[in-house]
Design an enzyme around this catalytic site. Structure first.
Site, PDB file in Angstrom:
ATOM      1  N   SER A  34       0.962  -1.271  -0.056  1.00 50.74           N
ATOM      2  CA  SER A  34      -0.075   0.038  -0.033  1.00 50.74           C
ATOM      3  C   SER A  34       0.877   1.083  -0.147  1.00 50.74           C
ATOM      4  O   SER A  34       1.701   1.438  -0.909  1.00 50.74           O
ATOM      5  CB  SER A  34      -0.961   0.138   1.343  1.00 50.74           C
ATOM      6  OG  SER A  34      -1.958   0.878   1.237  1.00 50.74           O
ATOM      7  N   HIS A  73      -2.491  -1.231  -3.436  1.00 50.76           N
ATOM      8  CA  HIS A  73      -3.584  -0.385  -3.385  1.00 50.76           C
ATOM      9  C   HIS A  73      -3.512   0.885  -3.975  1.00 50.76           C
ATOM     10  O   HIS A  73      -2.589   1.783  -3.821  1.00 50.76           O
ATOM     11  CB  HIS A  73      -3.872   0.190  -1.644  1.00 50.76           C
ATOM     12  CG  HIS A  73      -4.060  -1.084  -0.605  1.00 50.76           C
ATOM     13  ND1 HIS A  73      -4.009  -0.954   0.618  1.00 50.76           N
ATOM     14  CD2 HIS A  73      -4.589  -2.328  -0.967  1.00 50.76           C
ATOM     15  CE1 HIS A  73      -4.236  -2.060   1.357  1.00 50.76           C
ATOM     16  NE2 HIS A  73      -4.911  -2.848   0.164  1.00 50.76           N
TER      17      HIS A  73
END
Length: 340
Positions: free
Chosen positions: A157, A184
């Protein structure tokens, strides 16, 4: 918490400053271009910076590069949701920016539509350690390993794109390894990420679509508007599906979804690599994978922009190895070759 807001639009500077101020974040300076942004950061030493990508005199990417050299500070980029915007944003992340917000089109009141995302990412970004990946040089010592039965799921992420790239650079396609990347990131951005990884690594990298089959020497990137799942696993190929029904852990794509799927179909031939990122997406999936005989490798805290994702896996006791990015590829290949 103190912030510098940099944007060539006075309207955007005002709106973003108001949004941050309402959330208790003090905007101590504003900048109209990249040159001013660097000067304000050096002068005020803020906790975090919001930075437009396209600005006159010195653009946001150049400004990030200078800030990382002069006064390393977490920077959250503001980018347009376009192919060109995604490319420029990935360049900024490579230079050391920790995250980005995709701006609505135009300078109208649409900016308020991402108000919650702005405050969340600025607060999260202020806690991050800005990292550049230019010094990460993975070595490859086990090119002769037959990894054609293995599937590696790489999840990341905040601060992830450059680290993902560094890990993939150490995985030769000649080993027959198959990789799935869950980063992400919204749609359009994941497509450009896949293109960059295809250009810069030895693997055949593409953004996954429903019904694709992951073959040896390939890497599928989960699309920003769906979760990547495996439908089966057999010698030489692994069919995949994309599910875009709902967010999981408030994100799409979710690392947990792909890891749970790997636990179900790939089992002991599955290897999870959890990298830098905010939150704990991936922790439950890693636990499920471990229970099915899979192997989990976590990035170490010292090299993470944010230790949330790998830290949650380590805290649960599910990390077989905790390593800096440059050592992860060889560890994967050693594990697959049974030498670890």
């Amino acid at each position: 918490m103190e912030a510098v807001v940099a944007d060539d639009s006075g309207f955007i500077r005002s709106v973003v400053s108001d949004i941050l101020s309402k959330d208790g974040i003090e905007v101590i300076a504003q900048a109209r271009n990249g040159e001013e942004a660097v000067e304000k950061v050096i002068e005020h030493r803020p906790d975090v910076v919001t930075m437009d990508v396209e600005m006159p005199e010195r653009n946001g990417i150049e400004a990030v590069d200078d800030i990382m050299d002069e006064e390393p500070t977490p920077v959250v980029m503001f980018s347009s949701h376009t192919v060109e915007g995604s490319e420029r944003t990935l360049e900024a992340l490579e230079k050391g920016a920790v995250d980005f917000v995709s701006k609505p089109r135009g300078d109208g009141p649409g900016i308020t539509a991402v108000e919650d995302e702005i405050t969340r990412k600025v607060r999260e970004g202020a806690r991050a350690s800005p990292q550049t990946v230019k010094d990460i040089q993975p070595s490859v010592e086990d090119e002769g390993v037959d990894a054609s039965e293995a599937v590696v799921v790489v999840g990341a992420s905040t601060g992830g794109p450059g680290v993902v790239e560094s890990v993939l650079k150490g995985l030769p396609s000649t080993t027959g390894i198959r990789v799935a990347v869950v980063q992400h990131m919204p749609e359009v951005f994941t497509r450009r990420l896949a293109e960059r990884l295809d250009e810069r690594t030895d693997l055949n990298v593409y953004e996954a679509s429903d019904g694709d089959v992951l073959e040896p020497g390939e890497c599928a990137v989960a699309p920003g508007d769906g979760h990547l799942l495996f439908k089966n696993h057999y010698k030489g190929s692994t069919p995949m599906a994309v599910d875009n029904k709902t967010e999981v852990n408030n994100v799409m794509p979710a690392i947990d979804v792909t890891l749970r799927s790997a636990a179900r179909y790939v089992e002991e031939d599955a290897y999870a690599v959890v990298l830098t990122g905010m939150g704990s997406d991936g922790a439950r999936g890693a636990d499920r994978l471990k229970r099915k005989g899979g192997t989990v490798i976590a990035q170490n805290e010292e090299t993470c922009a944010v230790y949330g994702i790998p830290g949650s896996v380590v805290e649960d006791g599910n990390a077989d190895e905790i390593l800096p990015p440059e050592k992860i590829p060889n560890e994967i290949l050693r594990q697959i070759g049974g030498e670890a």
